[in-house]
Design a protein around this motif. Structure first.
Motif, mmCIF file in Angstrom:
data_model
loop_
_atom_site.group_PDB
_atom_site.id
_atom_site.type_symbol
_atom_site.label_atom_id
_atom_site.label_comp_id
_atom_site.label_asym_id
_atom_site.label_seq_id
_atom_site.Cartn_x
_atom_site.Cartn_y
_atom_site.Cartn_z
ATOM 1 N N ILE A 186 0.859 -1.182 0.000
ATOM 2 C CA ILE A 186 0.000 0.000 0.000
ATOM 3 C C ILE A 186 0.896 1.233 0.000
ATOM 4 O O ILE A 186 1.715 1.420 0.906
ATOM 5 C CB ILE A 186 -0.936 0.018 1.225
ATOM 6 N N LEU A 187 0.750 2.032 -1.030
ATOM 7 C CA LEU A 187 1.537 3.252 -1.138
ATOM 8 C C LEU A 187 0.908 4.360 -0.301
ATOM 9 O O LEU A 187 -0.270 4.291 0.068
ATOM 10 C CB LEU A 187 1.607 3.697 -2.597
ATOM 11 N N ASN A 188 1.682 5.362 0.001
ATOM 12 C CA ASN A 188 1.101 6.584 0.541
ATOM 13 C C ASN A 188 0.248 7.233 -0.541
ATOM 14 O O ASN A 188 0.384 6.917 -1.732
ATOM 15 C CB ASN A 188 2.215 7.529 1.004
ATOM 16 N N PRO A 189 -0.673 8.138 -0.177
ATOM 17 C CA PRO A 189 -1.543 8.742 -1.190
ATOM 18 C C PRO A 189 -0.770 9.242 -2.404
ATOM 19 O O PRO A 189 0.247 9.931 -2.276
ATOM 20 C CB PRO A 189 -2.203 9.890 -0.426
ATOM 21 N N ALA A 190 -1.224 8.846 -3.580
ATOM 22 C CA ALA A 190 -0.573 9.232 -4.838
ATOM 23 C C ALA A 190 -1.625 9.249 -5.930
ATOM 24 O O ALA A 190 -2.590 8.470 -5.895
ATOM 25 C CB ALA A 190 0.564 8.258 -5.185
ATOM 26 N N SER A 191 -1.438 10.108 -6.904
ATOM 27 C CA SER A 191 -2.399 10.210 -8.002
ATOM 28 C C SER A 191 -2.255 9.024 -8.945
ATOM 29 O O SER A 191 -1.211 8.361 -8.987
ATOM 30 C CB SER A 191 -2.158 11.505 -8.781
ATOM 31 N N LYS A 192 -3.297 8.764 -9.718
ATOM 32 C CA LYS A 192 -3.232 7.680 -10.696
ATOM 33 C C LYS A 192 -2.134 7.926 -11.729
ATOM 34 O O LYS A 192 -1.399 6.987 -12.066
ATOM 35 C CB LYS A 192 -4.581 7.493 -11.379
#
Length: 394
Positions: free
Chosen positions: A312-318
């Motif tokens: 699970i990545l930290n919040p990131a855009s598509k």
């Protein structure tokens, strides 16, 4: 093959009969449909079910060789080879379920299994209730009079929760309910369901058993003769059978599975530990890591781990995640795993869970670590995370 033999020995020898095949090491490939009988009496002698060759779909020496090896590894009564992992799952479920029955299905299950429950079993009058993979013995509260099967997948192939299999089995057995598990992730090398009381063990043999991404194969292993007869009758009536050339490839892959799987295990743990130290990563979903929520159960019940895990990545855009994935050189994108090649895909478990809510801090990726040099794989991932960072900053 005696039950005292170790797993590596069983994988190497079980199902082979060189003395019956002119000394040839590997079992021959029988391409067969029609089986001939010398007399009317032989033709009409049905005998004990599934003990003799009567038609190619029922089995041949080629399917026997693979099935015997898998059954020896599992420690069960017999196994049944079918044409894919999904065929093993759907064949086993339909063999034990009928209209009016109730199925308890783990909420973290493989996507196509969920589709089969929701689209096919529902159409034929079987009700499915999804349950929290971490329910343990609490599943007793969900068992009804009409419940016939409890289905497990441990760990889940997208979110990697480890189930308390013995507790679930104890609750199910107390009510006379059949238990099944998708054991593809661990294989019988690292988890033996029958030792924990499970009735049916299922595998997408396409994955680690074949191991080379070149054949489709599924296998149903049964703990008892009665479970075998039910499963074999059901799959035979539905027309399930595995092709001879794919069976040959599955046998060949099985012989080296122990060597490959240990490499997958060691390399995956190194990559997982490296990812834990990256600032772009929120969590690594791998039950063999000491801080994983399922680690205690994994350590109690499993003897090893495979090459498949989640991140699970930290919040990131598509667009940033796409930049990471699109530029990978060694990690390919594809809907499978268990082969010699490394794979990576984005996954969205939050879209399909129904009994529980899957919460992730950011985008989720699923990785399968292949047989490449682990340092090269880490370098490929490092470059991908750099692309993610550049895209995020743009």
């Amino acid at each position: 093959m005696t039950s005292t033999r170790k797993s590596d020995t069983i994988l190497t020898h079980a199902g082979r009969k060189p003395r019956a095949n002119h000394g040839i090491v590997n079992p021959p490939v029988y391409h067969a449909s029609t089986i001939l009988f010398p007399t009317v009496a032989a033709l009409e002698d049905v005998g004990k079910p599934f003990e003799t060759y009567r038609y190619g779909r029922q089995g041949t020496p080629t399917s026997d060789a693979f099935e015997e090896a898998v059954s020896a590894m599992e420690g069960g009564h017999r196994a049944i080879a079918v044409e894919s992992g999904l065929a093993a799952i759907t064949g086993a479920l339909t063999a034990f379920l009928k209209a009016g029955d109730h199925l308890l299905m783990v909420d973290s299950v493989y996507g196509p299994t969920r589709i089969f429950c929701d689209k096919v079993l529902k159409r034929f009058g079987v009700e499915t209730t999804y349950y929290d993979p971490l329910i343990g013995g609490g599943i007793a509260e969900l068992i009804r009079e009409e419940t016939r099967v409890v289905f497990m997948e441990s760990p889940g192939s997208h979110t990697f929760e480890v189930q308390d299999v013995p507790a679930i089995v104890e609750a199910a057995r107390a009510r006379g309910v059949v238990t099944m598990i998708d054991n593809t992730w661990a294989t019988p090398l690292f988890f033996r369901p029958f030792d924990h009381g499970v009735d049916i063990s299922l595998h997408a043999a396409t994955k680690y058993m074949v191991g080379h991404s070149d054949a489709m194969m599924g296998v149903i292993a049964a703990r008892t003769e009665a479970h075998f007869i039910t499963a074999k009758t059901g799959t035979y009536q539905l027309g399930h059978c595995a092709g001879p050339d794919d069976l040959y490839l599955a046998q060949r892959g099985l012989r080296t599975m122990a060597v490959r799987l240990r490499h997958h295990q060691d390399a995956a743990l190194k990559v997982a530990e490296w990812l834990q130290g990256r600032p772009e990563v929120s969590r690594v979903l791998h039950p063999a890591l000491p801080d994983d929520p399922g680690h205690a159960l994994w350590k109690r019940d499993f003897t090893g781990s495979s090459g498949l895990f989640g991140v699970i990545l930290n919040p990131a855009s598509k667009p940033a995640v796409d930049a990471l994935l699109d530029g990978m050189e060694l990690f390919a994108m594809g809907y499978s795993w268990g082969g010699y090649e490394s794979l990576i895909i984005p996954t969205h478990p939050e879209k399909i869970r129904s009994a529980t809510t899957w919460k992730a801090e950011g985008p989720t990726l699923r990785l399968h670590i292949g047989l490449e040099d682990v340092d090269d794989l880490i370098d490929d991932l490092a470059r991908g995370l750099e692309r993610l960072n550049r895209a995020a900053a743009a």
